[in-house]
Scaffold this active site. Structure first.
Site, PDB file in Angstrom:
ATOM      1  N   GLY A  23     -11.034  23.188  54.039  1.00 36.30           N
ATOM      2  CA  GLY A  23     -12.436  23.273  53.644  1.00 36.30           C
ATOM      3  C   GLY A  23     -13.123  24.450  54.302  1.00 36.30           C
ATOM      4  O   GLY A  23     -12.572  25.075  55.198  1.00 36.30           O
ATOM      5  N   GLY A  25     -17.051  25.833  55.711  1.00 41.08           N
ATOM      6  CA  GLY A  25     -18.439  25.471  56.016  1.00 41.08           C
ATOM      7  C   GLY A  25     -19.296  26.709  55.966  1.00 41.08           C
ATOM      8  O   GLY A  25     -18.929  27.688  55.329  1.00 41.08           O
ATOM      9  N   HIS A  26     -20.394  26.684  56.673  1.00 41.79           N
ATOM     10  CA  HIS A  26     -21.341  27.807  56.649  1.00 41.79           C
ATOM     11  C   HIS A  26     -20.734  29.010  57.332  1.00 41.79           C
ATOM     12  O   HIS A  26     -20.554  30.055  56.722  1.00 41.79           O
ATOM     13  CB  HIS A  26     -22.654  27.402  57.312  1.00 41.79           C
ATOM     14  N   PHE A  27     -20.301  28.833  58.582  1.00 43.51           N
ATOM     15  CA  PHE A  27     -19.718  29.987  59.286  1.00 43.51           C
ATOM     16  C   PHE A  27     -18.271  29.713  59.664  1.00 43.51           C
ATOM     17  O   PHE A  27     -17.602  30.562  60.198  1.00 43.51           O
ATOM     18  CB  PHE A  27     -20.543  30.295  60.539  1.00 43.51           C
ATOM     19  N   GLY A  28     -17.775  28.515  59.327  1.00 40.83           N
ATOM     20  CA  GLY A  28     -16.414  28.196  59.745  1.00 40.83           C
ATOM     21  C   GLY A  28     -15.527  27.775  58.596  1.00 40.83           C
ATOM     22  O   GLY A  28     -16.010  27.496  57.501  1.00 40.83           O
ATOM     23  N   LYS A  29     -14.234  27.776  58.881  1.00 44.57           N
ATOM     24  CA  LYS A  29     -13.293  27.231  57.892  1.00 44.57           C
ATOM     25  C   LYS A  29     -12.375  26.256  58.624  1.00 44.57           C
ATOM     26  O   LYS A  29     -12.192  26.375  59.851  1.00 44.57           O
ATOM     27  CB  LYS A  29     -12.485  28.363  57.252  1.00 44.57           C
ATOM     28  N   VAL A  30     -11.846  25.294  57.886  1.00 41.60           N
ATOM     29  CA  VAL A  30     -10.958  24.299  58.488  1.00 41.60           C
ATOM     30  C   VAL A  30      -9.596  24.395  57.814  1.00 41.60           C
ATOM     31  O   VAL A  30      -9.519  24.419  56.570  1.00 41.60           O
ATOM     32  CB  VAL A  30     -11.522  22.875  58.351  1.00 41.60           C
ATOM     33  N   LYS A  49     -10.551  24.206  63.162  1.00 41.74           N
ATOM     34  CA  LYS A  49     -11.743  24.911  62.692  1.00 41.74           C
ATOM     35  C   LYS A  49     -11.866  26.234  63.437  1.00 41.74           C
ATOM     36  O   LYS A  49     -11.790  26.287  64.653  1.00 41.74           O
ATOM     37  CB  LYS A  49     -13.014  24.089  62.908  1.00 41.74           C
ATOM     38  N   ASP A 144     -26.796  18.655  58.350  1.00 41.58           N
ATOM     39  CA  ASP A 144     -25.975  18.986  57.174  1.00 41.58           C
ATOM     40  C   ASP A 144     -25.226  17.751  56.679  1.00 41.58           C
ATOM     41  O   ASP A 144     -24.085  17.825  56.252  1.00 41.58           O
ATOM     42  CB  ASP A 144     -24.987  20.102  57.534  1.00 41.58           C
TER      43      ASP A 144
HETATM   44  C1  LIG Z   1     -15.882  23.072  57.380  1.00 38.83           C
HETATM   45  C2  LIG Z   1     -16.059  22.122  56.266  1.00 38.83           C
HETATM   46  C3  LIG Z   1     -15.854  20.737  56.716  1.00 38.83           C
HETATM   47  N1  LIG Z   1     -14.449  20.294  56.606  1.00 38.83           N
HETATM   48  C4  LIG Z   1     -13.805  19.418  57.407  1.00 38.83           C
HETATM   49  C5  LIG Z   1     -12.538  19.254  56.897  1.00 38.83           C
HETATM   50  C6  LIG Z   1     -11.501  18.352  57.376  1.00 38.83           C
HETATM   51  N2  LIG Z   1     -10.606  17.920  56.451  1.00 38.83           N
HETATM   52  C7  LIG Z   1      -9.646  17.030  56.802  1.00 38.83           C
HETATM   53  N3  LIG Z   1      -8.780  16.557  55.860  1.00 38.83           N
HETATM   54  C8  LIG Z   1      -8.655  16.918  54.519  1.00 38.83           C
HETATM   55  C9  LIG Z   1      -9.546  17.758  53.839  1.00 38.83           C
HETATM   56  C10 LIG Z   1      -9.337  18.074  52.494  1.00 38.83           C
HETATM   57  C11 LIG Z   1      -8.218  17.551  51.822  1.00 38.83           C
HETATM   58  C12 LIG Z   1      -7.965  17.891  50.379  1.00 38.83           C
HETATM   59  O1  LIG Z   1      -6.864  17.696  49.883  1.00 38.83           O
HETATM   60  N4  LIG Z   1      -8.982  18.444  49.666  1.00 38.83           N
HETATM   61  C13 LIG Z   1      -8.748  18.773  48.267  1.00 38.83           C
HETATM   62  C14 LIG Z   1      -7.336  16.686  52.492  1.00 38.83           C
HETATM   63  C15 LIG Z   1      -7.556  16.370  53.835  1.00 38.83           C
HETATM   64  N5  LIG Z   1      -9.495  16.553  58.055  1.00 38.83           N
HETATM   65  C16 LIG Z   1     -10.378  16.996  59.012  1.00 38.83           C
HETATM   66  N6  LIG Z   1     -10.462  16.675  60.328  1.00 38.83           N
HETATM   67  C17 LIG Z   1     -11.499  17.345  60.885  1.00 38.83           C
HETATM   68  C18 LIG Z   1     -12.097  18.128  59.923  1.00 38.83           C
HETATM   69  C19 LIG Z   1     -11.400  17.902  58.714  1.00 38.83           C
HETATM   70  C20 LIG Z   1     -12.467  20.022  55.743  1.00 38.83           C
HETATM   71  N7  LIG Z   1     -13.632  20.680  55.586  1.00 38.83           N
END
Ligand SMILES: CCCn1cc(-c2nc(Nc3ccc(C(=O)NC)cc3)nc3[nH]ccc23)cn1
Length: 305
Positions: A23, A25-30, A49, A144
Site C-alpha cells: 500500500g 500512504g501520503h509520504f510513505g509506502k508499505v 514502511k 486519517d
Molecule cells: C501506507 C498505507 C497503509 N498501509 C498499510 C498496509 C499494511 N498491509 C498489510 N497487509 C496487506 C495489505 C494489502 C494486501 C493486498 O493484497 N491488497 C490488495 C494484503 C495484505 N499489513 C500491514 N501491517 C502493517 C501495515 C500493513 C498497507 N498499506
C-alpha cells in the site's frame, strides 16, 4: 532459539527481502518483506514502511515520529510494532510491523461480502472504536481514519494499520493545527478541519462515522463517500470542492442512509458522529454501549448480503 544479547527490534537491511508492494500512504509506502537472516526462506513475513523516494529528507522526521508513536502503543486493535531498520547505523529509515495477510477493509470487504454479516460489520466498528478510544486516551489524534487504513487480521479481528498523519495533542490546546491540507482526505474531514484547519479528538469521531459508512456499504467504490459527495456538491476540483463541501455540510447535508443493509438505528449512530459542532459529537467511549445494544438486537443476526 534467538542468539544472546541481540536486539530483536533491530532488523538488518541485508536480510530484508522485498516481495511486493502492499500500500501507499501520503509520504510513505508499505511493502511485504521476508526477514530471512538464514537465507533459506524460513524467515518471517513483515510489513515494512519506508519513505517514498521523492520527498525523503523533509519527511524523514515524520517517519521517525510515527515510529516513536507506534512503538509506544499496545492494543489488540492497533497493528503491532516489530522494530526498525537502520541505514548504516544512522537514523531509522524503515518501520517494521506485523504483516496482516488479509489486507485492508477496502481489499477484504468487497471480496468477502457474502460471508460478512451486519453483525460482523458492527463488531469491526466496535473494534475500531476501541482502538481509537485507546489512541485518544494517549492524547493522539489519528487524522486519517478511513477503511483503507483499517487492516483485517482475521474474519473476527481488525486493527488500525497506519499512523502516518497521527499527531500528539498539546495538552492545553486540545487540537492540532493542520498544516499541509493538500494531502487531506477532505471527504473524511469534519467541518472544523475544513474551515479552521483545527483537528480535535472529536474530528476523528467524524472520520469514524465516514469509515462506518464505508464498512456498511462493504467499501463499494460506486457508493464511496467521495462519489456520493461529488454527486451532492457537483463535480469540481481543488479549493472549489472544499468550499462546496463546507457549504453543503453547514446546510446540514450528510451522506444519505445506504439503501441496502443499513437499518435506521445503524444510520442514526453515524449521524451522531456527524454533529456540526465538535463538542456536540458523541465520543468513541460513548459509542460503545450503542453498538452493544445493536449487537443484542436479533435483527442483526448473521444475515449476510
Ligand atoms: C501506507 C498505507 C497503509 N498501509 C498499510 C498496509 C499494511 N498491509 C498489510 N497487509 C496487506 C495489505 C494489502 C494486501 C493486498 O493484497 N491488497 C490488495 C494484503 C495484505 N499489513 C500491514 N501491517 C502493517 C501495515 C500493513 C498497507 N498499506
Amino acid at each position: 532459539q534467538p542468539t544472546p544479547d541481540v536486539d530483536p527490534t533491530l532488523f538488518e537491511k541485508r536480510f530484508l527481502k522485498k516481495i511486493r508492494e502492499l500500500g501507499e500512504g501520503h509520504f510513505g509506502k508499505v511493502e511485504l518483506c521476508r526477514y530471512d537472516p538464514r537465507g533459506d526462506k524460513t524467515g518471517e513475513l513483515v510489513a515494512v514502511k519506508s519513505l517514498k523516494s521523492e520527498n525523503r529528507e523533509e519527511q524523514s522526521n515524520n517517519l521517525s515520529r510515527e515510529i516513536d508513536i507506534l512503538k509506544a502503543l499496545y492494543h489488540e486493535n492497533i497493528v503491532k510494532y516489530k522494530g526498525i531498520c537502520q541505514e548504516e547505523g544512522c537514523q531509522a529509515n524503515k518501520l517494521i510491523m506485523e504483516y496482516l495477510p488479509l489486507g485492508s477493509l477496502k481489499d477484504y470487504l468487497p471480496r468477502n461480502k457474502n460471508k460478512t454479516s451486519l453483525k460482523t460489520l458492527l463488531s469491526y466498528s466496535v473494534q475500531i472504536c476501541e482502538g481509537m478510544d485507546y489512541l485518544g486516551s494517549r492524547n493522539y489524534i489519528h487524522r486519517d481514519l478511513a477503511a483503507r487504513n483499517v487492516l483485517v487480521e482475521s474474519e473476527r479481528t481488525v486493527k488500525i494499520g497506519d499512523f502516518g498523519l497521527t499527531k500528539s495533542i498539546k495538552d492545553n490546546e486540545g487540537y492540532y493545527t493542520v498544516k499541509d491540507e493538500n494531502e487531506s482526505p477532505v471527504f473524511w474531514y469534519a467541518p472544523e478541519c475544513l474551515t479552521h484547519c483545527k483537528f480535535y479528538l472529536a474530528s476523528d469521531v467524524w472520520s469514524f462515522g465516514v469509515t462506518m459508512y464505508e464498512l456498511i456499504t462493504y467499501c463499494d467504490t460506486s457508493k464511496s463517500p467521495m462519489q456520493l459527495f461529488h454527486g451532492m456538491i457537483g463535480r469540481s476540483q481543488g479549493q472549489m470542492t472544499i468550499i462546496r463541501l463546507v457549504k453543503a455540510l453547514a446546510e446540514g447535508k450528510r451522506l444519505p442512509r445506504p439503501l441496502e443493509g443499513c437499518p435506521e438505528p445503524v444510520y442514526e449512530l453515524m449521524r451522531k458522529c456527524w454533529e456540526n459542532a465538535p463538542e456536540n459529537r458523541i465520543s468513541f467511549k460513548n459509542l460503545l454501549p450503542h453498538f452493544e445494544i445493536l449487537l443484542l438486537d436479533e435483527q442483526f443476526l448473521d444475515i449476510a448480503f
